[in-house]
Design a protein around this motif. Sequence first.
Motif, mmCIF file in Angstrom:
data_model
loop_
_atom_site.group_PDB
_atom_site.id
_atom_site.type_symbol
_atom_site.label_atom_id
_atom_site.label_comp_id
_atom_site.label_asym_id
_atom_site.label_seq_id
_atom_site.Cartn_x
_atom_site.Cartn_y
_atom_site.Cartn_z
ATOM 1 N N SER A 75 9.166 -12.331 37.282
ATOM 2 C CA SER A 75 8.431 -12.971 36.205
ATOM 3 C C SER A 75 7.771 -14.235 36.727
ATOM 4 N N PRO A 76 6.609 -14.590 36.172
ATOM 5 C CA PRO A 76 5.966 -15.843 36.560
ATOM 6 C C PRO A 76 6.607 -17.061 35.913
ATOM 7 N N ILE A 77 7.578 -16.873 35.017
ATOM 8 C CA ILE A 77 8.216 -17.995 34.317
ATOM 9 C C ILE A 77 9.171 -18.706 35.278
ATOM 10 N N ARG A 78 8.982 -20.010 35.419
ATOM 11 C CA ARG A 78 9.814 -20.796 36.335
ATOM 12 C C ARG A 78 10.594 -21.893 35.608
ATOM 13 N N GLY A 79 10.497 -21.957 34.290
ATOM 14 C CA GLY A 79 11.175 -22.988 33.510
ATOM 15 C C GLY A 79 10.599 -23.061 32.121
#
Length: 722
Positions: A613-617
């Motif tokens: 996923s591109p979600i990092r926070g």
Amino acid sequence: MPNRHNQLPFIGNPKLEPEAVFTSAIVAQTDTVNIGAIMTLAAINGQVSTIAMNAAVDDINSDPHILPRKRLSLSVHDTDYGGFLGIVAGNVTLLILKADIVAVIGPYGSVMAHAYSSLVNELHVPLLSYTALDPSLSPLQYPYFIQTAPNDLYQMTAVAEMISYFGFREVAAIYTDDDQFRNRYIWIATTWLTTVLDSTGISSENASVLQGVITLRPHIPDSERRRAFERRWANLSNGSIGLNLYGLYAYDTVWIIARALDKFFNEGGNISFSNDSRLTGLKLTKGLNLGALRIFDGGKQLRTNLLQTNMSGLTGPVGFNPDQSVIHPSFDIINLVGNQGRVLGYWSNHSGLLVQPPETLYAKPSNRSSSNQHLRSVVWPGNTTKKPRGWEFSNNGRPLRIGVPMRASFKEIVTLVNGSQEIHGFSVDVFLAALKLIPYSVPYEFVMFGDGHKNPSYTEFVNKVANNVFDAAVGDIAIITNRTKVVDFTQPYIESGLVVVIPIKKLDSSAWAFLRPFTPLLWVVAMIFSIIIGVVVWILEHGWNEEFRGPPRKQLVTMFWFAWSTLFFAHREKTVSTLGRLVLFVWLFVVLIINSSYTASLTSILTVQQLSSPIRGIESLISTDERIGFQVGSFAENYMIEELNIPKSRLLALGSPQEYAEKLRAGIVAAIVDERPYIDLFLPNNCGFQVVGQEFTKSGWGFVSISVHILLAKLRKSYLGL
């Protein structure tokens, strides 16, 4: 010009004030010496003291060895009031205005003593009291006020040392006398209780109320004189009232005055009084009769004689220390059991708490060490010898209603055992462990909140406490700002905070996985540089090194072999030129770095799962339009809506860890936002998920009780009828 006669008279030697005009009058040599007493005759102690003082006057007048050819006369004046009214009462004023009074006994209370002490300072008339024992009545400020019993400073010291001896850390000066709060208290009463009980006895009605009370009584050594006076008391009082220690102190106080007067007359003293013209000239004297106030000329010498007293009285050895306090202050420590008092021991300023009479130790050095402090065993309230731990509910007190959430998921935190009323879980275990550390018993009952099919709303749960449905709440309750406004929290017992969880995936391995650490461009660059290094070394070594000579074909093979073998530190050719060795050294160092990076990257590729996923926070999650899952009942929903401005349409309530995993794997939600403790329970049992970023809130879990401020506000509102 101000009227100087309105100024306060000078305190001290009248010779230092030249504007004051004094006239002296010597009382005729009569057989009568007058002393006065201020008593509250309606009180038990006033009645006992009056009888004892009259007995002392009779004994003195019948003794030819003291005040020969003199007759001591006692005038007792009743003050039915206390405080201000007692000061201005007419009969008390008449006592002070009598010109031939040379000493006064009383008053009963310290409030009145403060006012009278200022007056007797001006008139030089000693004022002696065995009941007004306020330590603030300092001899520096009131030199003519003399306390003939141990003052309250010593009594409070005795109480403080008892509290320390029994190991109690908190003391309440006022208790609530009702069924709920009466049991397992420790009562320590001051000397007023023993003086009343000595005169009235303990009735059967009072005996049950006073069981286990610890009280103090001024210590009076046993003596034949005391026993003889106690035998006389029935005749003296006509059986109207019992003798108490104030009676003994009153008797001795009269004798103190008599001996001081005897010494005064033996030294040639005469009773005389001086008028102050400043008082007689005041216009106010018509109503107040201030002109009758006269200064006792021999007051200073009589005061000195009083403080030099050294006699044996009914209360034991009588004398004064340099600070005007009585010698050897000590108290009996009494435990009320049944209808009598048990002496637990004694307290003295010399040796502290002890079980032997203090007078037996005065000849020995003082020993106040903790190991030397001893008392006999106590029978505490409730007729038990086991020392109470402190404040406790009585048996008929209502147990605390402790709310507990009935969770449908993460039951490791709180769970109700099927088919029973037993409640287990981490939060409950913490609560029970904390109860064991409290030095008193806390009866309670758990009350479940929720239906067990889904997690309850914790905001509603907290409000139940605020609205007195529960007395307290135990569970995984996050401490957040909005909740602290309506309830009180304990210190957090576990750290918490919101985190983001996303799915991860493991890349498939293949035969070409060894090429992944470097990009194609990096591979090409490495090959080109190795060839360049091979050519450079061949040029530098060709003219000197036999291994780099021979037919052209051989030299070409050697050059390429040398270049590529250095990548694996497998080259066999030796360099002999200085420049060749320098170039080779630099190249081998570069090769070392390349090999290390390659090994680390390949290991990571083959063993570590990669994010899918591109979600990092939380920041990157907010910037997307993906849906976000949260736990039912959690404060995370309101936080994301109100604080992070995430539309409610993006949020999806999930009820269990299994639902977390299903929705993430199916892509229905891109991430889960929940508290760290829940995620720590979720991840070990569900592979393929990972926390990204940092916790973006800092909080903790605590237990809840009703806010004191809110409770007081409700009580005030109810009281005022609002």
